[in-house]
Write an enzyme that holds these catalytic residues in place. Structure first.
Site, PDB file in Angstrom:
ATOM      1  N   HIS A 142       0.753  -1.169   0.041  1.00  0.00           N
ATOM      2  CA  HIS A 142       0.055   0.027   0.008  1.00  0.00           C
ATOM      3  C   HIS A 142       0.996   1.211  -0.214  1.00  0.00           C
ATOM      4  O   HIS A 142       1.877   1.346   0.783  1.00  0.00           O
ATOM      5  CB  HIS A 142      -0.861   0.164   1.239  1.00  0.00           C
ATOM      6  CG  HIS A 142      -2.056   0.992   1.256  1.00  0.00           C
ATOM      7  ND1 HIS A 142      -1.756   2.243   1.299  1.00  0.00           N
ATOM      8  CD2 HIS A 142      -3.487   0.880   1.225  1.00  0.00           C
ATOM      9  CE1 HIS A 142      -3.109   2.985   1.278  1.00  0.00           C
ATOM     10  NE2 HIS A 142      -3.916   2.190   1.196  1.00  0.00           N
ATOM     11  N   ARG A 144      -6.506  10.602  -0.357  1.00  0.00           N
ATOM     12  CA  ARG A 144      -6.430  11.042  -1.441  1.00  0.00           C
ATOM     13  C   ARG A 144      -7.792  11.197  -2.264  1.00  0.00           C
ATOM     14  O   ARG A 144      -7.960  12.130  -3.132  1.00  0.00           O
ATOM     15  CB  ARG A 144      -5.488  10.092  -2.448  1.00  0.00           C
ATOM     16  CG  ARG A 144      -4.114  10.005  -2.065  1.00  0.00           C
ATOM     17  CD  ARG A 144      -3.402   9.025  -2.578  1.00  0.00           C
ATOM     18  NE  ARG A 144      -3.308   7.745  -1.666  1.00  0.00           N
ATOM     19  CZ  ARG A 144      -3.192   6.707  -2.137  1.00  0.00           C
ATOM     20  NH1 ARG A 144      -2.914   6.560  -3.369  1.00  0.00           N
ATOM     21  NH2 ARG A 144      -3.193   5.623  -1.329  1.00  0.00           N
TER      22      ARG A 144
END
Lengths: 604, 250
Positions: free
Chosen positions: A236, A256
Site C-alpha cells: 500500500h 487521496r
C-alpha cells in the site's frame, strides 16, 4: 493419545473477520450447525482496520456506474490475470451485499437525498465506496458480529488451528489449540471454510496485525490444496513512517479520495510524471482537473494520486531513491492544502477523516489539517491465496472452501482499494452457502488418530527444548527483514535465490525454537507455532515471484521491468509435490466469454 | 528522548496470584507502552501474555491499566509518562485474570447477546431500501465508533467494585443499546429490559466511563442519560401510568 476437547459442527469456519462471519451467517441461515473459530476475540479481526469503504456499483452518487464498469475496473486493476468469473460475480452481487448490511443495522454516511453515500477511490472510475467516515471496517465487522451472535453460531474465541484433518481425500475436520489454557481442540465437521486473511507478518513493514501469518494458505497447502498468484503482494503506498514505532500503520486511500495530494521534497506533484498507458484516457493531466474530480465534477478525470496502488507505490519508491524523499525516508501526503479551496476546511477534514486525524495527532504529534503527513509503502495485502472455484469457493480439496484474502482470483495482479470489503461479503456468503450445501449432502468422516497425535507432538516440541532453544520472535524478525530486503517491492532473480537459501536456514532455526513456561496463554509458544505458516507462505511468494519473469501489478522485477503478454494468459499455481517439496506449475487462464470481453473492450 | 532506558513494572501472574516485575528496556522516540511491552516480550519474557491486534487504536484489544489508568497500550505514548520512575502496567481489574495482562472478558460477549437485536421497519423507499438523512445518523454514529475495548466496563464502579455482572450490563452495552434505540430504522422496544434486566438505574452518573473512552464517546451524557429518561418517560410517567392502569381494566 493427546488430551483434547472435541466439538462437532456441520460447517467449521476458520477466521472471524468479514469473510468468516459472513460465511458463518450464511451457513447457519441454511440450517446447518456452524462453528466459528477466531484467532483473537470476536470482532477484533483485521477487517476492523479497513478504513476507506466497500466498493459496490450502487450508482447512488454517479448514475453512470453499474456492474459492468466495476467489473472492467477490477480486471484493469488486476492486469487481466484475475479469475474473471469471480470479478463478474463480485461486481454483480456487491450492491446487494451492501444493502443487506444496512438491513442488519449498519449506519452508512448518506447522500443529500438520504441514500448510502459513495466516495472516490483509486482505480474506480466513479465514486463507488460505501463508507462510514474512515472507519468502514469497524462498522462492517460490528454489524456482522451483532447479527451473527443471534444466529446460534458456536464461537470459539482465541483459538488457532494448526492442521486440517482428511479422510479419503476429503476434509473432515481441524485440530488446534485454545490460547487461554493451551488445550488442544478437535473440530469434526463435514465442510471447512478458510477465512484467515493474509500474510503481512512475513514482512518487516506492514499494516497487518500479529494474526496475519498465512495460516489459511498454509493449512490448505499442507492439506494438498493448490495456491495461486502468490507472487502478487500489495504494498500500500501510504503507510505511516514516523516515528519508528508506528512504521507501517495504514493511512487510508480516502485521504487521496478526499483531495489529498502526494508531493516530493521539491514540492512537486510527482504522480503527474508517469501515467500508465492503459489509464491515460481516464486520468487528469493537470492539477485543476484532478481537484474538480475529487469534488464531484462529472466532466473531470481523476487525479494521478488515485491510480492503482501498485503504481503509486512504485512512483513513491522512485522519488525516494532519486533523493527527493521526505526527512524520514518517505514522501509527503497533504490534505491540509484543501483548506485553501473549501470553506471550513479544517472541520471538513476532521469530519471526513476522523480516525486519520486522531491517529496522527496521538501517535505522531501531527495535525493533518495543518501539515502534510510523511508516508511510504507498507505491506498490506496478498492477492494470491487458495485456488478456488469462482462460483462455490471450493478449493481443489473436496469439502475445503476459502473466502476473502486467503482465497485468490478476484484481484489478479493488483487489488483495487475497496474491493476487499466487497470481496469478503460476496464470497464469504457464497462460501457459506456452498459449504452448507456440501455438508448437507455429505456425512462425517473418520478422524485419523495418528494425524492428531503427530500434530500434537509437533506442537509441544518447543517446550522440550525450553528457553535454551532459539527465540521464536528473533526467528520471525529475521524472516521479516529478509523478505523485506529480498522479496519486497522491487525484485530480482539473484536476490530471490538468496531468499530461498535464507528460508532453508530459517527452517532449520524454526526446528530449534524453544519456549519456557507452561501452555496457558503463552505468547512465545504461539509465536513459535506461527513460524511454520510464515515460512510456508514466504516460500510460496518467493518461488512464484521467481517464475514470473515480467512485471505486472504488485509484482515488479527489476530484471524484467516490462509486462510480457506471454505471462498475461497464465497464473502460477503452488502445490505440494508427492515428495513433499513445493512445486510451481503454470496454469493457463480459461477463455473469457464473449460478453465479458465486450464489456472490457467497451470500457477501454 | 533519544535512546534512553526506562523500567516497566509489569504484572506477572494468574488467578492464583502473582507480582509486579521490573523490566528495564531501551526506549526511543515515538514509542507507545505496547511497543515497550512487545520489546520486553521478545527479549526478556517470551511467555508474557498480552492481547493486541491493530496497534492503531482501532480494535480495542490491548486494554490495560498504565500507572493505574485504564488505557489502550497502543495509544499511550511514552512521552506522556514520567520515565524517571517505573511505569506500572497491569491488567484490567474488573474482570477475572487469566494471565499477566490478559483478562477473561467473555462476560461482555454474553451480556451483549441478551440485548434485543436490531429490528428495522419495512423498507419504504421505491427501490426497496430506506432514505435516511445524514443528520439522523450522526447521533448513532457516535455510539458506533465503540471499539469494544471494555475500558468503560473496567472503570465502572458498579462492575469493578461491586461486581454486579448479573444485574447491570455496564456502559459499553448501554452505548450499544442506545445505538439501537436511537437507530433511525429500529422499531424494537428495549426500555422495559433496560430498566429490569439491564439495570440502567445502577448507573449514578459519575462519568468515569466517559473519561476513559479512547474513542471519546460521550457515554454518560449522550447514551446513558437519554436511556434513563426514556425509562422514566415510558415506565414512570404518572399520566402514562394512570392511562395504562385504565387500559388494563378495560
Amino acid at each position: 493419545m493427546p488430551d483434547y476437547q472435541t466439538h462437532e459442527h456441520d460447517v467449521l469456519v476458520i477466521g472471524a473477520g468479514g469473510a468468516g462471519l459472513r460465511a458463518a451467517i450464511e451457513a447457519s441461515a441454511a440450517g446447518v450447525s456452524v462453528g466459528l473459530v477466531c484467532k483473537s476475540l470476536l470482532g477484533k479481526a483485521h477487517t476492523v482496520m479497513a478504513e476507506g469503504g466497500i466498493a459496490a456499483a450502487l450508482a447512488n452518487v454517479d448514475d453512470r456506474d453499474n456492474w459492468k464498469v466495476h467489473f472492467a475496473d477490477t480486471m484493469r486493476g488486476g492486469q487481466y490475470v484475475n479469475n474473471w468469473r469471480m470479478a463478474e460475480l463480485h461486481a454483480k452481487e456487491a450492491p446487494d451485499r451492501v444493502r443487506e448490511l444496512e438491513a442488519w443495522g449498519a449506519v452508512f454516511d448518506r447522500t443529500s437525498d438520504g441514500r448510502i453515500l459513495q466516495r472516490n477511490f483509486g482505480g474506480h472510475r466513479y465514486p463507488r465506496l460505501a463508507h462510514v467516515g474512515d472507519r468502514t471496517g469497524l462498522e462492517m465487522i460490528r454489524t456482522l458480529q451483532d447479527h451473527g451472535i443471534h444466529q446460534g453460531i458456536d464461537v470459539h474465541m482465541e483459538c488457532t488451528i494448526i492442521t486440517l484433518l482428511k479422510d479419503h481425500g476429503r476434509v473432515v475436520g481441524a485440530f488446534g489449540y485454545e490460547r487461554e489454557r493451551g488445550r488442544f481442540k478437535l473440530f469434526k465437521s463435514k465442510a471447512v471454510v478458510l477465512a484467515t486473511g493474509g500474510v503481512g507478518r512475513a514482512y518487516k513493514i506492514t499494516s497487518n496485525s500479529w494474526e496475519y501469518t498465512g495460516d489459511g494458505h498454509t493449512l490448505a497447502y499442507d492439506a494438498g490444496a493448490e495456491l495461486v498468484d502468490m507472487e502478487f503482494v500489495q504494498f500500500h503506498p501510504t503507510g505511516m513512517i514516523w516515528p519508528p514505532s508506528v512504521r507501517g500503520i495504514l493511512v487510508t486511500e480516502a485521504v487521496r479520495g478526499e483531495g489529498g495530494v502526494l508531493r516530493n521534497s521539491e514540492g512537486r506533484r510527482f504522480m503527474f510524471e508517469e501515467i500508465p498507458e492503459n489509464y491515460r484516457a481516464q486520468t487528469a493531466d493537470n492539477e485543476e482537473e484532478g481537484w474538480r474530480y475529487t469534488q464531484g465534477d462529472k466532466s473531470a478525470r481523476r487525479p494521478p494520486e488515485l491510480l492503482t496502488r501498485d503504481h503509486v507505490s512504485r512512483c513513491i519508491v522512485r522519488e525516494i531513491k532519486a533523493g527527493r524523499g521526505s526527512p524520514h525516508g518517505g514522501v509527503f501526503l497533504d490534505i491540509s492544502w484543501i483548506k485553501a479551496r473549501i470553506p471550513n476546511g479544517t472541520e471538513h477534514i476532521k469530519k471526513k477523516l476522523p480516525s486519520m486525524y486522531h491517529q496522527f495527532k496521538q501517535l505522531a504529534d501531527l495535525d493533518i489539517t495543518q501539515e502534510p503527513m510523511e508516508i511510504g509503502p507498507t505491506t498490506h495485502y496478498i492477492m494470491g491465496g487458495v485456488r478456488v472455484d469462482g462460483d462455490t469457493q471450493m478449493s481443489t480439496v473436496p469439502g475445503l472452501f476459502a473466502a476473502g484474502e486467503c482465497a485468490a482470483g478476484i484481484n489478479g495482479a493488483n487489488r483495487l482499494g475497496g474491493n476487499s470489503l466487497s470481496d469478503i461479503l460476496v464470497f464469504g456468503k457464497r462460501a457459506g452457502e456452498f459449504a452448507a450445501k456440501f455438508a448437507k449432502s455429505g456425512k462425517s468422516g473418520t478422524i485419523d488418530a495418528q494425524q492428531l497425535e503427530e500434530a500434537a507432538r509437533r506442537a509441544i516440541e518447543p517446550f522440550d527444548r525450553g528457553t535454551g532453544g532459539e527465540n521464536a520472535y528473533q526467528v520471525q524478525y529475521a524472516l521479516q527483514d529478509m523478505m523485506h530486503d529480498l522479496v519486497g517491492i522491487v525484485r530480482t532473480e539473484p536476490e530471490m535465490q538468496r531468499a530461498l537459501d535464507g528460508l532453508d536456514a530459517l527452517r532449520t532455526r524454526e526446528r530449534r525454537v524453544g519456549v519456557g513456561g507452561h501452555r496457558e496463554y503463552n505468547s512465545g509458544w504461539h509465536a513459535a507455532l506461527d513460524l511454520h505458516s510464515l515460512l510456508t507462505v514466504s516460500e510460496a511468494i518467493t518461488r512464484s515471484a521467481i517464475e514470473r519473469r515480467e512485471s505486472r501489478g504488485g509484482h515488479f522485477r527489476e530484471d524484467y521491468p516490462d509486462k510480457d503478454t506471454a505471462f498475461g494468459t497464465l497464473n502460477f499455481v503452488v502445490r505440494k509435490a508427492p515428495d513433499g517439496r513445493m512445486e510451481i506449475v503454470r496454469a493457463p487462464i480459461p477463455g473469457m466469454p464473449q460478453e465479458l470481453k465486450n464489456i472490457i473492450e467497451e470500457m477501454k | 528522548m533519544a535512546a534512553e532506558r526506562a523500567t516497566f513494572r509489569i504484572w506477572r501472574g494468574d488467578a492464583q496470584g502473582g507480582t509486579f516485575q521490573d523490566y528495564p528496556t531501551k526506549v526511543s522516540e515515538g514509542m507507545v507502552v505496547l511497543d515497550a511491552v512487545h520489546q520486553i516480550q521478545a527479549e526478556q519474557a517470551n511467555d508474557l501474555a498480552v492481547r493486541w491486534n491493530c496497534k492503531a487504536g482501532k480494535c480495542g484489544s490491548c486494554s490495560a491499566e498504565v500507572n493505574g489508568n485504564p488505557r489502550l497500550m497502543c495509544m499511550t505514548r511514552l512521552n506522556q509518562l514520567d520515565l524517571s520512575v517505573p511505569v506500572t502496567v497491569g491488567p484490567m481489574h474488573a474482570f477475572p485474570l487469566i494471565r499477566d495482562l490478559v483478562t477473561d472478558v467473555s462476560w461482555n460477549f454474553e451480556a451483549k447477546k441478551r440485548i434485543k437485536r436490531f429490528k428495522p421497519r419495512p423498507p419504504d423507499a421505491p427501490d426497496g431500501t430506506w432514505r435516511i438523512a445524514q443528520g439522523d445518523v450522526e447521533r448513532v454514529q457516535e455510539f458506533r465508533k465503540c471499539i469494544e475495548c471494555f475500558l468503560c466496563q473496567d472503570v465502572c464502579h458498579v462492575l469493578r467494585d461491586h461486581q454486579m455482572f448479573d444485574a447491570f450490563i455496564g456502559p459499553r452495552h448501554l452505548v450499544y443499546a442506545a445505538a439501537l434505540e436511537m437507530h433511525p430504522l429500529d422499531t424494537e422496544n428495549r426500555i422495559p429490559d433496560l430498566k429490569r434486566a439491564h439495570g440502567v438505574g445502577y448507573c449514578n452518573i459519575t462519568k468515569c466511563c466517559t473519561k476513559v473512552c479512547p474513542e471519546s464517546i460521550t457515554i454518560t451524557d449522550n447514551a446513558i442519560i437519554p436511556l434513563k429518561e426514556r425509562v422514566i418517560d415510558q415506565l414512570y410517567d404518572p399520566v402514562a401510568m394512570l392511562f395504562r392502569k385504565l387500559r388494563t381494566r378495560d
